[in-house]
Design an enzyme around this catalytic site. Structure first.
Site, PDB file in Angstrom:
ATOM      1  N   GLY A  89       6.754  -4.085  -3.089  1.00 22.73           N
ATOM      2  CA  GLY A  89       6.262  -3.957  -4.599  1.00 22.73           C
ATOM      3  C   GLY A  89       4.714  -4.142  -4.426  1.00 22.73           C
ATOM      4  O   GLY A  89       3.881  -3.837  -3.585  1.00 22.73           O
ATOM      5  N   SER A 135       4.173  -6.429   2.393  1.00 26.73           N
ATOM      6  CA  SER A 135       3.695  -5.300   2.309  1.00 26.73           C
ATOM      7  C   SER A 135       3.986  -4.281   1.053  1.00 26.73           C
ATOM      8  O   SER A 135       4.901  -4.837   0.108  1.00 26.73           O
ATOM      9  CB  SER A 135       3.899  -4.421   3.517  1.00 26.73           C
ATOM     10  OG  SER A 135       5.425  -3.930   3.391  1.00 26.73           O
ATOM     11  N   LYS A 136       3.359  -3.134   0.719  1.00 24.94           N
ATOM     12  CA  LYS A 136       3.601  -2.554  -0.278  1.00 24.94           C
ATOM     13  C   LYS A 136       5.265  -2.329  -0.711  1.00 24.94           C
ATOM     14  O   LYS A 136       5.529  -1.982  -1.592  1.00 24.94           O
ATOM     15  CB  LYS A 136       3.019  -1.051   0.177  1.00 24.94           C
ATOM     16  CG  LYS A 136       1.657  -0.766  -0.506  1.00 24.94           C
ATOM     17  CD  LYS A 136       1.806   0.165  -1.894  1.00 24.94           C
ATOM     18  CE  LYS A 136       0.887  -0.412  -2.837  1.00 24.94           C
ATOM     19  NZ  LYS A 136       0.945  -1.070  -3.877  1.00 24.94           N
ATOM     20  N   ARG A 137       5.951  -2.069   0.679  1.00 22.79           N
ATOM     21  CA  ARG A 137       7.424  -2.044   0.393  1.00 22.79           C
ATOM     22  C   ARG A 137       7.870  -3.119  -0.393  1.00 22.79           C
ATOM     23  O   ARG A 137       8.954  -2.657  -1.131  1.00 22.79           O
ATOM     24  CB  ARG A 137       7.929  -2.280   2.101  1.00 22.79           C
ATOM     25  CG  ARG A 137       9.130  -1.496   2.364  1.00 22.79           C
ATOM     26  CD  ARG A 137       9.280  -1.627   3.874  1.00 22.79           C
ATOM     27  NE  ARG A 137       8.898  -2.554   4.499  1.00 22.79           N
ATOM     28  CZ  ARG A 137       9.621  -3.654   4.681  1.00 22.79           C
ATOM     29  NH1 ARG A 137      11.021  -3.742   3.933  1.00 22.79           N
ATOM     30  NH2 ARG A 137       9.353  -4.896   5.321  1.00 22.79           N
TER      31      ARG A 137
END
Ligand code: GLU
Length: 462
Positions: free
Chosen positions: A247, A243-245
């Site tokens: 990167g 996920s975005k977390r």
């Protein structure tokens, strides 16, 4: 049989890494077999589909160079065809109208839950031999349901997961057209895979649950059933769902962050597939090797370090003129005056071994285009009296020396010997005076690239 594969993204966001890997494998499988690769945009979810997302998918595919042979086909443009097939199924009795209202369906679900059963459509409007259906109520727009076989199983030999069998008793009669007549997701996929002659469906394993339903509808249509390969998902380096977390998850963030498409392709190719110990290979080679036998059935973990390692490799391999064309706009955006320094291609040739991304390459190139601004403390520490004397002599030699790296290197060695000094004692202050930094490639190469005039002007006034 000609192999025909497809990539069928829903344009509800950017093209993410998992999607790009699915596209890559579908493309490579078609290329391996001399078949065709089709791009289909599944845009029937009007609330979530956007033209920007379509563009992001097309841009991502283009950046990666995954060229399709047919399409892009847009499902929203195929509505007439879906309606036609629904009409045909109603006529043949493989689909039927269901007049249950949402309230009735809710009540059905509640009843089943209360009885400890899993909620499913109970077949109220399903025609059965000898069964009399209630008269169609006035004013209710019916949905159309697929008449799923009541008996038996659906089995397919998943090319990643092995044989999967689902009992028809677990599948209820799927709605294939809503009460406003619009076809539903699984149905559109089936008609498309059929019409487009898809022989191999390669997709994420979040679709495994759809597959038995889709196979049943294909069979009801007497359409050939393609082979299925469901790819496990990609996890972040910590083992959690990517996920975005973690990167960048959108493919198009990678060119912006200075990655080369060949590095990303090579990386994605190995993320869930292997060919012995081979880590670095071209897409031509990948297409020759790619098969289903070496797909991994467990989730792959994204590893930024490995991607960086590959990017470094491909940057080193890349033509300097190509790299310069990619890096130049970045430097210009930073306000760098490229005319004020050496040719960018030459700077890149010197700096590219030491960077992982084009952004790092741009930053590493900056020192050749900016006036040095050495830290006075460092200067005090490195520019000793002895260094000053040696550098004055160095500057005097620079005036007349043949401008060539080997000659500069020989001159420096002689100078060190004469002054009984070690390389860092002269090279460090020289680096500071020329570039403002202590870390640069070999000092001779740096001096050579700056050119006689710049070196002299920076050593003036010692
Ligand atoms: N549109 C689906 C998705 O983006 C893929 C459907 C399929 O490959 O069958 O997840």
């Amino acid at each position: 049989m000609t192999v025909r594969t497809r990539f069928a993204p829903s344009p509800t966001g950017f093209l993410h890494l998992g999607g790009a890997r699915t596209a890559l494998y579908s493309w490579a499988y078609a290329r391996h077999h001399g078949g065709q690769f089709i791009l289909r945009i599944e845009d029937t979810d009007l609330e979530r589909s956007t033209p920007e997302a379509v563009q992001a998918i097309l841009d991502g595919m283009k950046w990666l160079g995954l060229e399709h042979d047919e399409g892009p086909f847009y499902q929203m443009k195929r509505m007439d065809r879906y309606r036609e097939v629904i009409g045909q199924m109603l006529q043949e009795g493989t689909a039927y109208y269901c007049y249950c209202t949402p309230e009735e369906l809710n009540a059905m679900r509640e009843r089943q839950k209360a009885a400890g059963e899993s909620p499913r459509y109970d077949g109220t409007w399903r025609p059965e031999p000898g069964k009399t259906l209630p008269p169609a109520p006035e004013g209710v727009n019916p949905v159309v349901r697929f008449r799923n076989p009541a008996e038996g199983d659906v089995t397919w030999n998943d090319r990643v997961k092995g044989e999967i069998t689902i009992s028809n008793s677990q599948l209820d009669d799927l709605i294939i057209a809503r009460s406003d007549g619009t076809p539903t997701y699984n149905f559109c996929v089936v008609v498309d895979d059929w019409d487009m002659g898809i022989t191999h469906v390669i997709r994420g394993d979040d679709h495994v649950n759809n597959t038995p339903r889709q196979i049943n509808i294909l069979k009801a249509l007497k359409a050939p059933v393609p082979e299925y390969a469901h790819l496990p998902m990609i996890l972040g380096d910590d083992g959690e769902k990517l996920s975005k977390r973690h990167g960048a998850v959108s493919v198009m963030e990678y060119p912006a962050a200075g990655y080369l498409p060949e590095a990303m392709l090579n990386y994605l190719a190995r993320l869930g597939w292997s060919h012995g110990d081979d880590e670095i290979f071209s897409m031509k080679q990948f297409c020759e090797w790619f098969d289903f036998d070496h797909l991994s059935s467990s989730a792959a973990q994204f590893n930024t370090e490995k991607l960086n390692w590959l990017n470094n490799h491909y940057i080193r391999e890349a033509d300097n003129a190509r790299l310069a064309a990619l890096v130049r706009p970045q430097l210009e955006k930073m306000g760098v005056k490229l005319e004020s320094g050496p040719a960018l291609e030459d700077v890149i040739a010197l700096m590219k071994d030491r960077v992982n991304t084009l952004n790092e390459l741009a930053n590493a190139s900056l020192m050749f285009y900016r006036e040095p601004d050495p830290d006075p403390e460092l200067l005090k520490q490195h520019l000793t009296e002895a260094a000053r004397t040696a550098l004055k002599a160095y500057a005097a030699n620079v005036e007349t020396i043949e401008w060539q790296r080997e000659a500069l290197s020989a001159m420096m060695k002689a100078l060190l010997k004469e002054n009984r000094m070690k390389m860092p004692q002269v090279a460090m202050p020289l680096r500071l005076l020329l570039t403002g930094q202590l870390h640069t490639p070999s000092i001779d190469a740096v001096v050579c690239l700056f050119g006689r005039e710049t070196v002299l002007s920076r050593l003036k006034g010692l």
